[in-house]
Design an enzyme around this catalytic site. Sequence first.
Site, PDB file in Angstrom:
ATOM      1  N   PRO A  81       8.327   1.435 -85.421  1.00  0.00           N
ATOM      2  CA  PRO A  81       9.189   0.875 -86.458  1.00  0.00           C
ATOM      3  C   PRO A  81       9.962  -0.369 -86.024  1.00  0.00           C
ATOM      4  O   PRO A  81      10.471  -0.431 -84.902  1.00  0.00           O
ATOM      5  CB  PRO A  81      10.171   2.018 -86.750  1.00  0.00           C
ATOM      6  N   ASN A  82      10.009  -1.310 -86.924  1.00  0.00           N
ATOM      7  CA  ASN A  82      10.809  -2.536 -86.818  1.00  0.00           C
ATOM      8  C   ASN A  82      10.238  -3.593 -85.870  1.00  0.00           C
ATOM      9  O   ASN A  82      10.736  -4.715 -85.830  1.00  0.00           O
ATOM     10  CB  ASN A  82      12.274  -2.223 -86.428  1.00  0.00           C
ATOM     11  N   ARG A  94      14.828 -11.591 -85.467  1.00  0.00           N
ATOM     12  CA  ARG A  94      16.206 -11.166 -85.206  1.00  0.00           C
ATOM     13  C   ARG A  94      16.312 -10.685 -83.769  1.00  0.00           C
ATOM     14  O   ARG A  94      15.312 -10.370 -83.140  1.00  0.00           O
ATOM     15  CB  ARG A  94      16.594 -10.013 -86.148  1.00  0.00           C
ATOM     16  N   TYR A 126      15.180  -9.076 -77.534  1.00  0.00           N
ATOM     17  CA  TYR A 126      13.723  -8.890 -77.601  1.00  0.00           C
ATOM     18  C   TYR A 126      12.928 -10.188 -77.451  1.00  0.00           C
ATOM     19  O   TYR A 126      11.694 -10.153 -77.483  1.00  0.00           O
ATOM     20  CB  TYR A 126      13.347  -8.211 -78.922  1.00  0.00           C
ATOM     21  N   ASN A 173       4.265   1.115 -77.795  1.00  0.00           N
ATOM     22  CA  ASN A 173       5.694   0.828 -77.871  1.00  0.00           C
ATOM     23  C   ASN A 173       6.173   1.542 -79.130  1.00  0.00           C
ATOM     24  O   ASN A 173       6.002   1.025 -80.241  1.00  0.00           O
ATOM     25  CB  ASN A 173       5.986  -0.666 -77.961  1.00  0.00           C
ATOM     26  N   ALA A 214      12.116   2.894 -81.846  1.00  0.00           N
ATOM     27  CA  ALA A 214      13.145   3.946 -81.760  1.00  0.00           C
ATOM     28  C   ALA A 214      12.549   5.355 -81.789  1.00  0.00           C
ATOM     29  O   ALA A 214      13.212   6.314 -81.364  1.00  0.00           O
ATOM     30  CB  ALA A 214      14.155   3.770 -82.890  1.00  0.00           C
ATOM     31  N   GLU A 263       3.369   3.878 -71.852  1.00  0.00           N
ATOM     32  CA  GLU A 263       4.547   3.636 -72.698  1.00  0.00           C
ATOM     33  C   GLU A 263       5.077   2.239 -72.361  1.00  0.00           C
ATOM     34  O   GLU A 263       5.237   1.905 -71.185  1.00  0.00           O
ATOM     35  CB  GLU A 263       5.614   4.702 -72.397  1.00  0.00           C
ATOM     36  N   HIS A 321       7.893  -0.967 -73.292  1.00  0.00           N
ATOM     37  CA  HIS A 321       9.104  -1.467 -73.959  1.00  0.00           C
ATOM     38  C   HIS A 321       9.377  -2.893 -73.531  1.00  0.00           C
ATOM     39  O   HIS A 321       9.248  -3.224 -72.344  1.00  0.00           O
ATOM     40  CB  HIS A 321      10.318  -0.599 -73.613  1.00  0.00           C
ATOM     41  N   ARG A 362      20.467   0.223 -71.431  1.00  0.00           N
ATOM     42  CA  ARG A 362      21.131  -0.023 -72.716  1.00  0.00           C
ATOM     43  C   ARG A 362      21.974   1.203 -73.122  1.00  0.00           C
ATOM     44  O   ARG A 362      22.428   1.928 -72.261  1.00  0.00           O
ATOM     45  CB  ARG A 362      20.067  -0.391 -73.770  1.00  0.00           C
TER      46      ARG A 362
HETATM   47  O1  CA2 Z   1      12.526  -2.433 -75.901  1.00  0.00           O
HETATM   48  C1  CA2 Z   1      11.700  -1.989 -76.700  1.00  0.00           C
HETATM   49  O2  CA2 Z   1      10.548  -2.399 -76.785  1.00  0.00           O
HETATM   50  C2  CA2 Z   1      12.139  -0.885 -77.672  1.00  0.00           C
HETATM   51  O3  CA2 Z   1      11.058   0.024 -77.837  1.00  0.00           O
HETATM   52  C3  CA2 Z   1      12.459  -1.572 -78.969  1.00  0.00           C
HETATM   53  C4  CA2 Z   1      13.005  -0.612 -80.033  1.00  0.00           C
HETATM   54  C5  CA2 Z   1      14.183   0.192 -79.479  1.00  0.00           C
HETATM   55  O4  CA2 Z   1      14.615   1.155 -80.436  1.00  0.00           O
HETATM   56  C6  CA2 Z   1      13.810   0.900 -78.188  1.00  0.00           C
HETATM   57  O5  CA2 Z   1      14.965   1.561 -77.705  1.00  0.00           O
HETATM   58  C7  CA2 Z   1      13.326  -0.094 -77.156  1.00  0.00           C
HETATM   59  C8  CA2 Z   1      13.510  -1.375 -81.266  1.00  0.00           C
HETATM   60  C9  CA2 Z   1      12.488  -2.258 -81.885  1.00  0.00           C
HETATM   61  C10 CA2 Z   1      13.162  -3.003 -83.002  1.00  0.00           C
HETATM   62  O6  CA2 Z   1      12.810  -4.347 -82.879  1.00  0.00           O
HETATM   63  C11 CA2 Z   1      13.534  -5.269 -83.570  1.00  0.00           C
HETATM   64  C12 CA2 Z   1      13.102  -6.551 -83.468  1.00  0.00           C
HETATM   65  C13 CA2 Z   1      13.789  -7.548 -84.138  1.00  0.00           C
HETATM   66  C14 CA2 Z   1      14.882  -7.227 -84.922  1.00  0.00           C
HETATM   67  C15 CA2 Z   1      15.307  -5.927 -85.009  1.00  0.00           C
HETATM   68  C16 CA2 Z   1      14.623  -4.938 -84.343  1.00  0.00           C
END
Ligand code: CA2
Length: 152
Positions: free
Chosen positions: A14-15, A22, A27, A78, A81, A102, A104, A111
């Site tokens: 997701p996301n 963003r 990221y 990946n 969340a 896995e 990330h 974090r």
């Molecule tokens: O660091 C990573 O790759 C994560 O898997 C990214 C997830 C986060 O919940 C994990 O703890 C770590 C979040 C991905 C959301 O990505 C976004 C990208 C741009 C704007 C908002 C969210």
Amino acid sequence: MTDAQPIVLLLSGPNLNLLGEREPAVYGTATLDDHVALAAATAAGLGLSVEHLQSNHEGALVDAVHAARGRCAAIVVNPGALTHYSWALHDALAAFEGPVVELHLSNPNAREEWRHTSVVAPVATGAIAGFGGDGYRLAVEAVAHLLGPGRP
Ligand code: CA2
């Protein structure tokens, strides 16, 4: 005629479709398409192919893991969340017979506290975290090593 290249299923949770739009400080500025292109180019150089699915829906990712059984050589995931609470994804990955990496972009352990738990980690062969987009190359290289010279 050459044998078909082993398939690495790359799953994005997701996301992750919002990458590049963003939170660049966390990221980076690359898009998910950029990361997938790096994974695919790395795979091609190693005699592997990449199939990618991004979904904001847990069940779609679970279905993709099921469909990979007996068809894909490895999974790089990946989970976004879902990493931190999806026992459904945990159970699906546990039923996959090949290596699971896995992945990330950030280092969740550096974090917030709630990101320190991964329910995917116990069923992953290993994890790559905190190397930003380079992680996509590293994850595919890890898969190539795990599959070894006599890989499927
Ligand atoms: O660091 C990573 O790759 C994560 O898997 C990214 C997830 C986060 O919940 C994990 O703890 C770590 C979040 C991905 C959301 O990505 C976004 C990208 C741009 C704007 C908002 C969210």
